[in-house]
Design an enzyme around this catalytic site. Structure first.
Site: not given
Ligand code: PMP
Length: 383
Positions: A69-70, A149, A179, A199, A201, A237, A323
């Site tokens: 997601a980043t 989050n 989230q 994301s 995970h 890739t 984070c």
């Molecule tokens: N957006 C939100 C609301 C998140 O909670 C997170 C992960 N903490 C991210 C974006 C980013 O996800 P990732 O670290 O897996 O890139």
């Protein structure tokens, strides 16, 4: 050890782990290669795209695979602001976005963009009217997260999307869905979302893989120059094993959403009721928040102290979000909710998962109660 940090990351499904290993070993071709191994990987990639699209109720052509997601958030925001520069330079977002949105906006400000960071109410939400009143003729993009989050505050995404599009059909609407996905129902189409980030995970898929939904017809300037994969929108890739693993996790999360939400809400209710019995603690999550996150503060006490004491009792929780937890400043999200700096520096986040039982939550509550008792004694001793 009992793990209560699902908002940071979730334990992967066994089925996902098996799938990733199988694809890595048996289908390792590059999907762009013309030979049979490449074709084999290409088919897996197409199927995974279809599965993700079906689960999100969108078209396969609208899915871009990313590293998480980043990247999805960066690609959405930077990609739009570069592509649609001629429309204007104004972005509307909130003061409580994840750093991958917030810092991207900060960077764009340095490059001449004008960003409105909407303040949130005491419960951490904005209303559709708040968003509408910030829109202007030169607004290009609105970026708002579904669920926060740190606190679990939920934004009224469908109302916001409809208000934006009814008044300014050309404004592009991006939602960080990380989230909320698998926890809350959300229709991308009915909410009139143009861009949606995930994301894997966070819903029991692998780390380092994610996706961005891009509404058909919307153009995005790519972040990466290269081989033109993902129809030129994300070169590099494709990570086929993780993509196939993510597709499995997306499908399971979407199928089970209603069932999990019911379970998680029950656990959250037990947790909140228990926390409310401890007058030393200040609850920062609204009762109406998302089903898996509960956030509280113990003003006057460093959050880290409590985290480590709970760890000694066998419970893994979090301070702020993963984070931001290595930074020592008080939480930006809690300050935006008008919490005192003391409260914003002493926050503990508990995030629930589908494997938890009622008894797990009751044990956690007893551990919190013990910890608070010990901290009270320490405080008393110091004064
Ligand atoms: N957006 C939100 C609301 C998140 O909670 C997170 C992960 N903490 C991210 C974006 C980013 O996800 P990732 O670290 O897996 O890139």
């Amino acid at each position: 050890m009992k793990y209560f940090d699902h908002a940071a990351t979730t334990p992967p499904h066994e089925e996902v782990v098996r799938t990733v290993a199988e694809v890595m070993t048996q289908h390792f071709g590059n999907p762009s290669s013309l030979h049979r191994l490449g074709e084999d990987s290409g088919k897996l990639l197409s199927r995974a795209r279809e599965v993700c699209a079906e689960s999100l109720r969108v078209s396969p052509e609208e899915i871009i695979f990313t590293s998480g997601a980043t990247e999805s958030n960066n690609l959405a925001i930077q990609g739009v602001m570069t592509q649609y520069r001629q429309r204007g330079n104004h972005i509307v977002t909130t003061a409580i976005e994840h750093p991958s949105v917030y810092e991207t906006c900060k960077q764009l400000e340095k490059q001449g963009c004008d960003v409105t960071y909407l303040p949130v109410r005491a419960d951490g939400t904005v209303t559709a009217e708040d968003v509408l009143s910030a829109l202007r003729d030169n607004t290009v993009l609105v970026s708002i997260m579904h669920v926060n989050n740190e606190t679990g505050a939920m934004q009224p995404i469908a109302e916001i999307g409809n208000v934006i599009k009814n008044h300014y059909p050309r404004i592009i609407f991006h939602v960080d869905g990380v989230q909320g996905f698998g926890k809350l129902p959300l229709s991308i189409r009915d909410s009139r979302i143009d861009l949606y980030s995930l994301s894997a995970h966070k819903f029991r898929g692998p780390k380092g893989i994610g996706l961005l939904y891009v509404r058909e017809g919307l153009m995005l300037a790519p972040l990466l120059a290269g081989g033109g994969q993902e129809r030129g929108r994300r070169s590099g890739t494709e990570n086929v094993p993780y993509i196939v693993g993510m597709a499995k996790a997306v499908r399971l999360a979407a199928e089970q959403q209603e069932h999990y939400a019911k379970r998680l809400y029950k656990l959250r209710h037990i947790l909140i009721e228990g926390l409310q019995q401890l007058p030393e603690l200040e609850l920062n999550s609204a009762l109406s928040g998302a089903p898996h996150i509960v956030h509280f503060s113990y003003p006057g006490m460093k959050a880290e102290t409590m985290l480590h004491m709970l760890e000694e009792e066998g419970f893994i929780v979090s301070t702020q979000s993963a984070c931001s937890s290595k930074r020592s400043e008080p939480s930006r999200v809690l300050l935006a909710m008008n919490k005192a700096p003391d409260c914003a520096a002493s926050g503990i986040r508990i995030s629930l998962g589908e494997e938890h039982t009622d008894e797990d939550v009751r044990q956690l509550l007893r551990a919190i109660e013990n910890t608070v008792g010990r901290l009270q004694q320490l405080k008393g001793g110091n004064s």
